[in-house]
Design an enzyme around this catalytic site. Sequence first.
Site, mmCIF file in Angstrom:
data_model
loop_
_atom_site.group_PDB
_atom_site.id
_atom_site.type_symbol
_atom_site.label_atom_id
_atom_site.label_comp_id
_atom_site.label_asym_id
_atom_site.label_seq_id
_atom_site.Cartn_x
_atom_site.Cartn_y
_atom_site.Cartn_z
ATOM 1 C CE LYS A 43 -2.155 -0.788 3.753
ATOM 2 N NZ LYS A 43 -1.907 -2.307 4.170
ATOM 3 C CB THR B 198 5.345 0.196 -2.551
ATOM 4 O OG1 THR B 198 5.810 -0.300 -1.360
ATOM 5 C CG2 THR B 198 6.034 0.187 -3.805
ATOM 6 N NE ARG C 10 -0.896 3.904 9.064
ATOM 7 C CZ ARG C 10 -1.118 2.765 9.154
ATOM 8 N NH1 ARG C 10 -1.439 2.523 10.452
ATOM 9 N NH2 ARG C 10 -0.861 1.578 8.552
ATOM 10 C CE LYS D 41 4.140 -2.756 7.850
ATOM 11 N NZ LYS D 41 4.669 -1.806 6.977
ATOM 12 C CB ALA E 94 -4.954 -0.418 11.252
ATOM 13 C CG PHE F 80 -4.909 -3.658 9.344
ATOM 14 C CD1 PHE F 80 -3.621 -3.976 9.250
ATOM 15 C CD2 PHE F 80 -5.510 -3.541 10.435
ATOM 16 C CE1 PHE F 80 -3.035 -4.211 10.523
ATOM 17 C CE2 PHE F 80 -4.979 -3.867 11.820
ATOM 18 C CZ PHE F 80 -3.604 -4.329 11.623
ATOM 19 C CG PHE G 71 5.361 -8.982 -6.082
ATOM 20 C CD1 PHE G 71 4.424 -8.169 -5.694
ATOM 21 C CD2 PHE G 71 6.333 -9.201 -4.944
ATOM 22 C CE1 PHE G 71 4.125 -7.558 -4.543
ATOM 23 C CE2 PHE G 71 6.370 -8.533 -3.665
ATOM 24 C CZ PHE G 71 5.196 -7.897 -3.484
ATOM 25 C CD1 TRP H 98 8.853 -2.383 -4.264
ATOM 26 C CD2 TRP H 98 9.909 -3.574 -5.826
ATOM 27 N NE1 TRP H 98 10.104 -2.875 -3.456
ATOM 28 C CE2 TRP H 98 10.499 -3.722 -4.521
ATOM 29 C CE3 TRP H 98 10.169 -4.153 -6.911
ATOM 30 C CZ2 TRP H 98 11.780 -4.598 -4.536
ATOM 31 C CZ3 TRP H 98 11.161 -5.200 -6.737
ATOM 32 C CH2 TRP H 98 11.906 -5.528 -5.751
HETATM 33 P P1 ADP Z 1 2.250 -2.117 3.215
HETATM 34 O O1 ADP Z 1 1.943 -0.625 3.043
HETATM 35 O O2 ADP Z 1 0.928 -2.669 2.392
HETATM 36 O O3 ADP Z 1 2.416 -2.441 4.644
HETATM 37 P P2 ADP Z 1 4.550 -1.642 1.800
HETATM 38 O O4 ADP Z 1 4.327 -0.630 0.734
HETATM 39 O O5 ADP Z 1 5.187 -1.129 3.089
HETATM 40 O O6 ADP Z 1 3.439 -2.517 1.928
HETATM 41 O O7 ADP Z 1 5.410 -2.831 1.142
HETATM 42 C C1 ADP Z 1 5.923 -3.912 2.108
HETATM 43 C C2 ADP Z 1 7.099 -4.490 1.716
HETATM 44 O O8 ADP Z 1 7.073 -5.057 0.437
HETATM 45 C C3 ADP Z 1 8.414 -3.311 1.410
HETATM 46 O O9 ADP Z 1 9.528 -3.836 1.645
HETATM 47 C C4 ADP Z 1 8.355 -3.261 -0.115
HETATM 48 O O10 ADP Z 1 9.677 -3.084 -0.820
HETATM 49 C C5 ADP Z 1 7.861 -4.259 -0.588
HETATM 50 N N1 ADP Z 1 7.086 -4.329 -2.016
HETATM 51 C C6 ADP Z 1 6.340 -3.863 -2.192
HETATM 52 N N2 ADP Z 1 5.849 -3.879 -3.359
HETATM 53 C C7 ADP Z 1 6.687 -4.693 -4.060
HETATM 54 C C8 ADP Z 1 6.762 -5.276 -5.459
HETATM 55 N N3 ADP Z 1 5.931 -5.146 -6.310
HETATM 56 N N4 ADP Z 1 7.844 -6.152 -5.633
HETATM 57 C C9 ADP Z 1 8.748 -6.626 -4.660
HETATM 58 N N5 ADP Z 1 8.448 -6.100 -3.328
HETATM 59 C C10 ADP Z 1 7.673 -5.051 -2.953
#
Ligand code: ADP
Length: 558
Positions: A72, A74, A95, A106, A274, A302, A382, A410
Amino acid sequence: MTGVPSDLEIARAARIRPIEEIAAAAGVNPGALEFYGRYKAKIDPGRLDAPAPHGRVVLVSAMSPTPAGEGKSTTTVGLADSLARAGRNVMIALREPSLGPVLGMKGGATGGGYSQVLPMDEINLHFTGDFHAITSANNALMALVDNHIYQGNALNIDPRRMTFKRVLDMNDRALREVVIGLGGPSQGVPRQDGFDITVASEIMAVFCLATDLADLRARLGRITFGYTYSRVPVTVADLGVQGALALLLKEAIKPNLVQTIAGTPALVHGGPFANIAHGCNSLIATQTARRLADIVVTEAGFGADLGAEKFMDIKARVGGLAPSAVVVVATVRALKMQGGMAKDDLTRPDLAALEAGVENLRRHVRNVEKFGVAPVVAINRFASDSEEELDWLLAWCAAQGVPAAVADVWGRGGGGDGGDDLAALVLQALDVPGRFRHLYPLELPVEDKIRTIAQEIYGADGVDFSVPALRRLADIERNGWGGLPVCMAKTQYSFTDDASRLGAPKGFTIHVRDLLPKTGAGFIVALTGAVMTMPGLPAAPAALRMDVDPDGNPVGLT
Ligand code: ADP
């Protein structure tokens, strides 16, 4: 370079601009800017020379989370960068990360890959000290309460019926239950106490829902921290310390300005849990961003059953906001997990698992429509996703009549072309006239509010209230709190209150075991299942990978 660079490596290689340049480009007058180093600044909304809030709000939410990750933050960052690339005047509201999860499981919470906010290490570690200020305000309150009891207890506070705890911004399970005041009459009055993590403090929720400093002070005064021996609620205003607590928060309440890798301005401010709270950045940050930008991209914690519902029914109500579009982030991996695939198999293409899991996304998308807001599905790409799976998912969304785009923010960044398709769809959604509505009116009795959320959003048949919860419902009515909205504390992994039931379950009951009135924040928390307000650290905490080199550069932050 061999392999994929880590989030930290990407962040450190990025060109970061002095924050005054970002501020100037965002239209922040120098008089409203307070510097915290070279790359962070607070904005004083009272000195901001900008019109009233007018920017349209894009809420980024998600399907039900899985350990496979949805992205989210990202997507929030990447989408905003893509909208900026399309020539839009855009700002992010996010946040602040909590230190406990950063050191625990995390890792950081500043986005990932080429869609991150900078300086990622500083934002993840201490930042501008806001969480310290909130921790101090919370613990000052508890010290003042215990001192009041020690000094004669004029308010007749029952030490066995305290509803407030001390806090620490750390995952520290050893402090969940403690006994304080031991050591004899001069050490205070012994009582059972405990620690929550700072992000679970009601003061964090108050901080994030306050409309300004005066409202912050008033909300602090309304916090109920316990009950008297005759079971009458006792508030911070009864103790007379709301002024002191507001004073401790007067700098922290100003939103923090930082930038993305692509140079888009971002306000990163506040970070309530959350579950026990509403999981959104501060209202002041969102409204400040709406004064400065035409489009504000913000996030709720969430999945959409929790984050988006609370955004709509709690935050949007307090702020008089009407989100103009909701982005529902989904990944092929997480959908396959929702469809029953094991986590270790997710890199293997499997259309059958995807088809089974997509029911989870369908329910979230239909839920968003119940608020009268246009959903857009962002498929966070991904490396392991097959073209066949992505095409199938796009075709499924088209058949549902829901706009959807694959976003590679990403891997390629929103500043690159990774989010262009998503940004185009969001811009189209913003053109659809809004018919935003809350899910329930505040006049509805609390149990009916809970029932409405459970049936309309989770898909439950009904709600079962425990005997203590029924007793609490009567207390809530008697104390005049029945008009508050509800903040559901439910597992994020399932529409049900059982984390193991994935997909889109039917034929279940939601069990409410207790209700916690948060009279300062202004909502009633409905507890379903166990809710952790002080997490523990895992067997191999992220901290084991972390270090700092002799030049002061961080190592191992994710
Ligand atoms: P959320 O906000 O849903 O908790 P984040 O955006 O913080 O998720 O991402 C969680 C983790 O997943 C981070 O370490 C991020 O680098 C990784 N991540 C997010 N999108 C991708 C992607 N498309 N490919 C690989 N890793 C990703």
